[in-house]
Design a protein around this motif. Sequence first.
Motif, PDB file in Angstrom:
ATOM      1  N   PRO A 175     -12.000  -8.833   1.938  1.00 11.18           N
ATOM      2  CA  PRO A 175     -10.693  -8.619   2.573  1.00 11.18           C
ATOM      3  C   PRO A 175     -10.752  -8.860   4.078  1.00 11.18           C
ATOM      4  O   PRO A 175     -11.811  -8.811   4.678  1.00 11.18           O
ATOM      5  CB  PRO A 175     -10.364  -7.163   2.276  1.00 11.18           C
ATOM      6  CG  PRO A 175     -11.451  -6.635   1.441  1.00 11.18           C
ATOM      7  CD  PRO A 175     -12.516  -7.657   1.316  1.00 11.18           C
ATOM      8  N   ASN A 195      -7.587  -5.228   7.263  1.00  9.94           N
ATOM      9  CA  ASN A 195      -7.312  -4.512   6.019  1.00  9.94           C
ATOM     10  C   ASN A 195      -8.476  -3.597   5.650  1.00  9.94           C
ATOM     11  O   ASN A 195      -8.263  -2.478   5.198  1.00  9.94           O
ATOM     12  CB  ASN A 195      -7.055  -5.486   4.870  1.00  9.94           C
ATOM     13  CG  ASN A 195      -5.732  -6.193   5.016  1.00  9.94           C
ATOM     14  OD1 ASN A 195      -4.848  -5.740   5.738  1.00  9.94           O
ATOM     15  ND2 ASN A 195      -5.595  -7.314   4.339  1.00  9.94           N
ATOM     16  N   TYR A 245     -11.926  -1.962  -8.876  1.00  6.78           N
ATOM     17  CA  TYR A 245     -11.497  -2.756  -7.721  1.00  6.78           C
ATOM     18  C   TYR A 245     -12.333  -4.034  -7.626  1.00  6.78           C
ATOM     19  O   TYR A 245     -11.802  -5.115  -7.372  1.00  6.78           O
ATOM     20  CB  TYR A 245     -11.621  -1.939  -6.434  1.00  6.78           C
ATOM     21  CG  TYR A 245     -11.173  -2.690  -5.215  1.00  6.78           C
ATOM     22  CD1 TYR A 245      -9.833  -2.759  -4.880  1.00  6.78           C
ATOM     23  CD2 TYR A 245     -12.089  -3.354  -4.410  1.00  6.78           C
ATOM     24  CE1 TYR A 245      -9.408  -3.454  -3.764  1.00  6.78           C
ATOM     25  CE2 TYR A 245     -11.678  -4.050  -3.299  1.00  6.78           C
ATOM     26  CZ  TYR A 245     -10.338  -4.100  -2.985  1.00  6.78           C
ATOM     27  OH  TYR A 245      -9.929  -4.807  -1.889  1.00  6.78           O
ATOM     28  N   GLU A 283     -11.009  -8.076  -8.003  1.00  3.81           N
ATOM     29  CA  GLU A 283     -11.199  -9.081  -6.955  1.00  3.81           C
ATOM     30  C   GLU A 283     -11.111 -10.486  -7.532  1.00  3.81           C
ATOM     31  O   GLU A 283     -10.782 -11.436  -6.828  1.00  3.81           O
ATOM     32  CB  GLU A 283     -12.551  -8.902  -6.269  1.00  3.81           C
ATOM     33  CG  GLU A 283     -12.592  -7.813  -5.242  1.00  3.81           C
ATOM     34  CD  GLU A 283     -11.809  -8.162  -3.996  1.00  3.81           C
ATOM     35  OE1 GLU A 283     -11.769  -9.328  -3.601  1.00  3.81           O
ATOM     36  OE2 GLU A 283     -11.238  -7.232  -3.427  1.00  3.81           O
ATOM     37  N   GLN A 334      -3.890  -6.739  -1.709  1.00 10.20           N
ATOM     38  CA  GLN A 334      -4.802  -5.623  -1.447  1.00 10.20           C
ATOM     39  C   GLN A 334      -4.248  -4.311  -2.000  1.00 10.20           C
ATOM     40  O   GLN A 334      -4.970  -3.551  -2.631  1.00 10.20           O
ATOM     41  CB  GLN A 334      -5.018  -5.501   0.061  1.00 10.20           C
ATOM     42  CG  GLN A 334      -6.118  -4.591   0.467  1.00 10.20           C
ATOM     43  CD  GLN A 334      -7.453  -5.246   0.279  1.00 10.20           C
ATOM     44  OE1 GLN A 334      -7.561  -6.459   0.234  1.00 10.20           O
ATOM     45  NE2 GLN A 334      -8.472  -4.454   0.143  1.00 10.20           N
ATOM     46  N   ASP A 335      -2.972  -4.056  -1.764  1.00  9.49           N
ATOM     47  CA  ASP A 335      -2.372  -2.813  -2.239  1.00  9.49           C
ATOM     48  C   ASP A 335      -2.273  -2.766  -3.751  1.00  9.49           C
ATOM     49  O   ASP A 335      -2.467  -1.718  -4.373  1.00  9.49           O
ATOM     50  CB  ASP A 335      -1.004  -2.603  -1.601  1.00  9.49           C
ATOM     51  CG  ASP A 335      -0.085  -3.804  -1.785  1.00  9.49           C
ATOM     52  OD1 ASP A 335      -0.575  -4.869  -2.196  1.00  9.49           O
ATOM     53  OD2 ASP A 335       1.121  -3.676  -1.506  1.00  9.49           O
ATOM     54  N   LYS A 344      -4.374  -4.236  -5.850  1.00  9.07           N
ATOM     55  CA  LYS A 344      -5.731  -3.996  -6.354  1.00  9.07           C
ATOM     56  C   LYS A 344      -6.097  -2.521  -6.274  1.00  9.07           C
ATOM     57  O   LYS A 344      -6.696  -1.977  -7.199  1.00  9.07           O
ATOM     58  CB  LYS A 344      -6.752  -4.826  -5.573  1.00  9.07           C
ATOM     59  CG  LYS A 344      -6.728  -6.286  -5.901  1.00  9.07           C
ATOM     60  CD  LYS A 344      -7.801  -6.979  -5.118  1.00  9.07           C
ATOM     61  CE  LYS A 344      -7.260  -8.253  -4.544  1.00  9.07           C
ATOM     62  NZ  LYS A 344      -8.175  -8.922  -3.663  1.00  9.07           N
TER      63      LYS A 344
END
Length: 107
Positions: A4, A8, A47, A51, A57-58, A60
């Motif tokens: 990321p 983040n 998580y 990927e 991101q949120d 996941k």
Amino acid sequence: MKIPKVENLRFIIIIIVSMLLFFYFILSFSAFMAVLGIILLFIIPIYLLLEKFDLGQDEKLAFSFFLGVGIFPSITYWLGMIISFKIAIFVTFIFLLIVVFVIRSLK
């Protein structure tokens, strides 16, 4: 593996540390350890698995929590019927990490 963005990652670390400190100061050390265990056992393996998919991101983080709450205890429960629950927790964690690395290596 796509790492990321730094901002983040820093934001996620700040949120996790503040959450852990909140539980430590408000509810004591046992709550701190419970939340840390949930993060390490439920969220991290799923998580890493997510990927592989093209999610934000949120998404996941949210999906990894809810999938982890369903998958990890289920596997641990059924394994716990055969072996000790403490060993079943460790075996389930290792199993999920192996699944993550196998799925990542397929592409």
